[in-house]
Design an enzyme around this catalytic site. Structure first.
Site, PDB file in Angstrom:
ATOM      1  N   HIS A   1      -0.617 -12.514  -1.997  1.00  0.00           N
ATOM      2  CA  HIS A   1      -2.012 -12.657  -1.553  1.00  0.00           C
ATOM      3  C   HIS A   1      -2.198 -14.135  -1.188  1.00  0.00           C
ATOM      4  CE1 HIS A   1      -3.889  -9.219  -3.838  1.00  0.00           C
ATOM      5  NE2 HIS A   1      -3.458  -8.797  -2.596  1.00  0.00           N
TER       6      HIS A   1
ATOM      7  N   HIS B   1       0.711  -1.119   0.086  1.00  0.00           N
ATOM      8  CA  HIS B   1      -0.138   0.098  -0.078  1.00  0.00           C
ATOM      9  C   HIS B   1       1.009   1.134   0.153  1.00  0.00           C
ATOM     10  CE1 HIS B   1      -3.945  -2.075   1.528  1.00  0.00           C
ATOM     11  NE2 HIS B   1      -3.338  -2.734   0.521  1.00  0.00           N
TER      12      HIS B   1
HETATM   13  C1  HEM Z   1      -5.648  -9.663   4.428  1.00  0.00           C
HETATM   14  C2  HEM Z   1      -4.974  -9.453   3.522  1.00  0.00           C
HETATM   15  C3  HEM Z   1      -5.119  -8.727   2.133  1.00  0.00           C
HETATM   16  C4  HEM Z   1      -6.320  -8.703   1.506  1.00  0.00           C
HETATM   17  C5  HEM Z   1      -7.724  -8.671   1.897  1.00  0.00           C
HETATM   18  C6  HEM Z   1      -6.156  -7.656   0.187  1.00  0.00           C
HETATM   19  C7  HEM Z   1      -6.869  -7.564  -0.900  1.00  0.00           C
HETATM   20  C8  HEM Z   1      -6.805  -6.787  -2.144  1.00  0.00           C
HETATM   21  C9  HEM Z   1      -7.776  -6.140  -2.720  1.00  0.00           C
HETATM   22  C10 HEM Z   1      -9.163  -6.120  -2.648  1.00  0.00           C
HETATM   23  C11 HEM Z   1      -7.015  -5.595  -3.835  1.00  0.00           C
HETATM   24  C12 HEM Z   1      -7.668  -4.816  -4.831  1.00  0.00           C
HETATM   25  C13 HEM Z   1      -7.791  -5.680  -6.018  1.00  0.00           C
HETATM   26  C14 HEM Z   1      -8.350  -4.810  -7.180  1.00  0.00           C
HETATM   27  O1  HEM Z   1      -9.493  -4.290  -7.423  1.00  0.00           O
HETATM   28  O2  HEM Z   1      -7.346  -4.592  -8.087  1.00  0.00           O
HETATM   29  C15 HEM Z   1      -5.588  -5.790  -3.516  1.00  0.00           C
HETATM   30  C16 HEM Z   1      -4.571  -5.261  -4.288  1.00  0.00           C
HETATM   31  C17 HEM Z   1      -3.132  -5.618  -4.154  1.00  0.00           C
HETATM   32  N1  HEM Z   1      -2.678  -6.309  -3.234  1.00  0.00           N
HETATM   33 FE1  HEM Z   1      -3.743  -7.166  -1.640  1.00  0.00          FE
HETATM   34  N2  HEM Z   1      -4.805  -8.004  -0.074  1.00  0.00           N
HETATM   35  C18 HEM Z   1      -4.286  -8.304   1.012  1.00  0.00           C
HETATM   36  C19 HEM Z   1      -2.739  -8.606   1.407  1.00  0.00           C
HETATM   37  C20 HEM Z   1      -1.901  -8.422   0.486  1.00  0.00           C
HETATM   38  C21 HEM Z   1      -0.347  -8.819   0.703  1.00  0.00           C
HETATM   39  C22 HEM Z   1       0.161  -9.565   1.837  1.00  0.00           C
HETATM   40  C23 HEM Z   1       0.331  -8.019  -0.452  1.00  0.00           C
HETATM   41  C24 HEM Z   1       1.629  -8.302  -0.855  1.00  0.00           C
HETATM   42  C25 HEM Z   1       2.671  -8.485   0.044  1.00  0.00           C
HETATM   43  C26 HEM Z   1      -0.718  -7.555  -1.260  1.00  0.00           C
HETATM   44  C27 HEM Z   1      -0.400  -7.024  -2.699  1.00  0.00           C
HETATM   45  C28 HEM Z   1      -1.301  -6.256  -3.313  1.00  0.00           C
HETATM   46  C29 HEM Z   1      -1.048  -5.443  -4.553  1.00  0.00           C
HETATM   47  C30 HEM Z   1       0.436  -5.195  -5.163  1.00  0.00           C
HETATM   48  C31 HEM Z   1      -2.154  -4.849  -4.828  1.00  0.00           C
HETATM   49  C32 HEM Z   1      -2.408  -3.855  -6.043  1.00  0.00           C
HETATM   50  C33 HEM Z   1      -2.286  -2.407  -5.329  1.00  0.00           C
HETATM   51  C34 HEM Z   1      -2.866  -1.384  -6.413  1.00  0.00           C
HETATM   52  O3  HEM Z   1      -1.765  -1.355  -7.105  1.00  0.00           O
HETATM   53  O4  HEM Z   1      -4.143  -1.102  -6.647  1.00  0.00           O
HETATM   54  N3  HEM Z   1      -1.945  -7.661  -0.844  1.00  0.00           N
HETATM   55  N4  HEM Z   1      -5.532  -6.556  -2.451  1.00  0.00           N
END
Ligand code: HEM
Ligand SMILES: [Ca+2]
Length: 350
Positions: A342, A90
């Site tokens: 994820h 984030h």
């Molecule tokens: C409980 C933990 C997490 C939840 C519920 C979650 C959920 C989400 C959701 C809903 C999105 C947006 C999807 C979309 O509409 O494009 C997202 C994007 C993303 N997530 Fe996660 N995530 C989690 C943990 C993580 C972790 C641990 C990482 C990496 C170590 C990660 C990396 C990313 C990245 C890089 C994006 C794209 C962000 C952007 O550029 O908009 N997430 N995640």
């Protein structure tokens, strides 16, 4: 737009002027960089097709074929390893206009799980067909999975009519705790107490919490009452899951704890100086956690030393800054590579 940089001890809030020769590199609201050129169907913005000209395979079906759910306990790391990863994600990336809250988002599917009437004519809609055999959605008759296309340089009229669309990141690419302090001066000011270098906070049950969001009904979709906690922070995703919120609360408390100490030690410092000095320290602490504690778990400690990502034997600091390196996040990293983690999320979070 020409940006004139002022030499400063502190980072700018929007990431500009980190690189004095290229002031927009890594700044918020800039297009992602790319490893490979864009590959759109029409060379500009439509979805790519297969070599035979047919649509590519259904994403939901590929997900089940390639990434079936499998619970695998890890005896070495706790859930915080995953959770710090989301903090890093984030801090680096937020694709502009990705819907992150239920109520504010534009939808291509209706509440019954079916396609909206105008889905096929709306160029911003690309919902995914869910098969009737889908193990999760089949039994509840949901056939439409929402997918709204993100903003690009096309919508912003930043690029010519024939050049490929580039997606934009709303946040600074630098690990500068933009999740705590925001990405614009206006947001920073909104979050600051403007007294003693502190961030705004509220006290509940004798403990310190982030301030309430000004529009909780729009921001938090699972709100029980308008008074239920729905926090405001530097990043709009602060309320996305409880584990993430805990780390955001911790960072806020640590900022205010350090600000209070710095104020005591330096009674002559202004609010601005205490705030910036505290911000500078907290960013350094978070970077230390990321490079020396989090990343070695992911990349391997020796590997990081070998590739000069960390210098365990250095005294003080290492000056390996290279002004030719562009810190802008790659589209491939934000959209695919870093989402790999994820798979580290526990299936059931209690
Ligand atoms: C409980 C933990 C997490 C939840 C519920 C979650 C959920 C989400 C959701 C809903 C999105 C947006 C999807 C979309 O509409 O494009 C997202 C994007 C993303 N997530 Fe996660 N995530 C989690 C943990 C993580 C972790 C641990 C990482 C990496 C170590 C990660 C990396 C990313 C990245 C890089 C994006 C794209 C962000 C952007 O550029 O908009 N997430 N995640
Ligand atoms: Ca950042």
């Amino acid at each position: 737009m020409a940006i004139s940089c002022v030499k400063s001890r502190y980072r700018t809030i929007d990431g500009t002027c980190n690189n004095l020769n290229k002031p927009t590199w890594g700044a918020a609201s800039m297009p992602y960089a790319r490893i490979l050129p864009a590959k759109y169907g029409d060379g500009i913005s439509t979805f790519p097709k297969s070599f035979s000209g047919c649509p590519l395979p259904n994403a939901r079906e590929l997900r089940f074929d390639l990434f079936p759910d499998k619970a695998r306990d890890n005896m070495d790391y706790t859930l915080v390893t995953m959770q710090w990863g989301q903090v890093v994600a984030h801090d680096m990336s937020l694709t502009s206009s990705v819907p992150q809250t239920e109520n504010s988002k534009f939808t291509c599917c209706n509440a019954n799980g079916n396609f909206n009437e105008n889905t096929y004519t709306n160029p911003n809609c690309a919902p995914i067909n869910i098969s009737r055999n889908d193990p999760v959605y089949g039994p509840i008759n949901k056939v439409c999975m929402d997918l709204v296309r993100t903003d690009t340089t096309k919508y912003e009229n930043c690029t010519g009519p024939f050049s490929p669309a580039e997606q934009l990141s709303a946040v600074t690419a630098y690990l500068d705790l933009s999740i705590v302090y925001g990405n614009t001066k206006a947001k920073e000011i909104e979050l600051r107490a403007l007294d003693g270098g502190r961030l705004k906070s509220v006290t509940r049950d004798g403990q310190e919490w982030p301030p309430q969001d000004s529009q909780p009904e729009q921001t938090c979709d699972l709100l029980e009452t308008p008074q239920s906690p729905c926090y405001a922070a530097g990043d709009v995703r602060v309320n996305q899951n409880t584990q993430l919120t805990i780390l955001q609360v911790l960072l806020l408390r640590e900022h205010n704890r350090m600000a209070d100490i710095l104020r005591q030690l330096n009674p002559h410092w202004s609010d601005e100086v205490i705030f910036q000095e505290t911000r500078r320290l907290l960013i350094a602490i978070a970077q230390r956690i990321t490079y020396y504690h989090y990343l070695p778990n992911i990349l391997g400690y020796e590997n990081m030393v070998k590739h000069k990502l960390i210098y365990p034997n250095a005294l003080g600091y290492v000056n390996d800054y290279d002004s030719k390196v562009d810190a802008t996040v790659f589209n491939e990293h934000a959209t695919s590579a870093f989402r790999y983690f994820h798979t580290n999320i526990q299936g059931i979070l209690k």
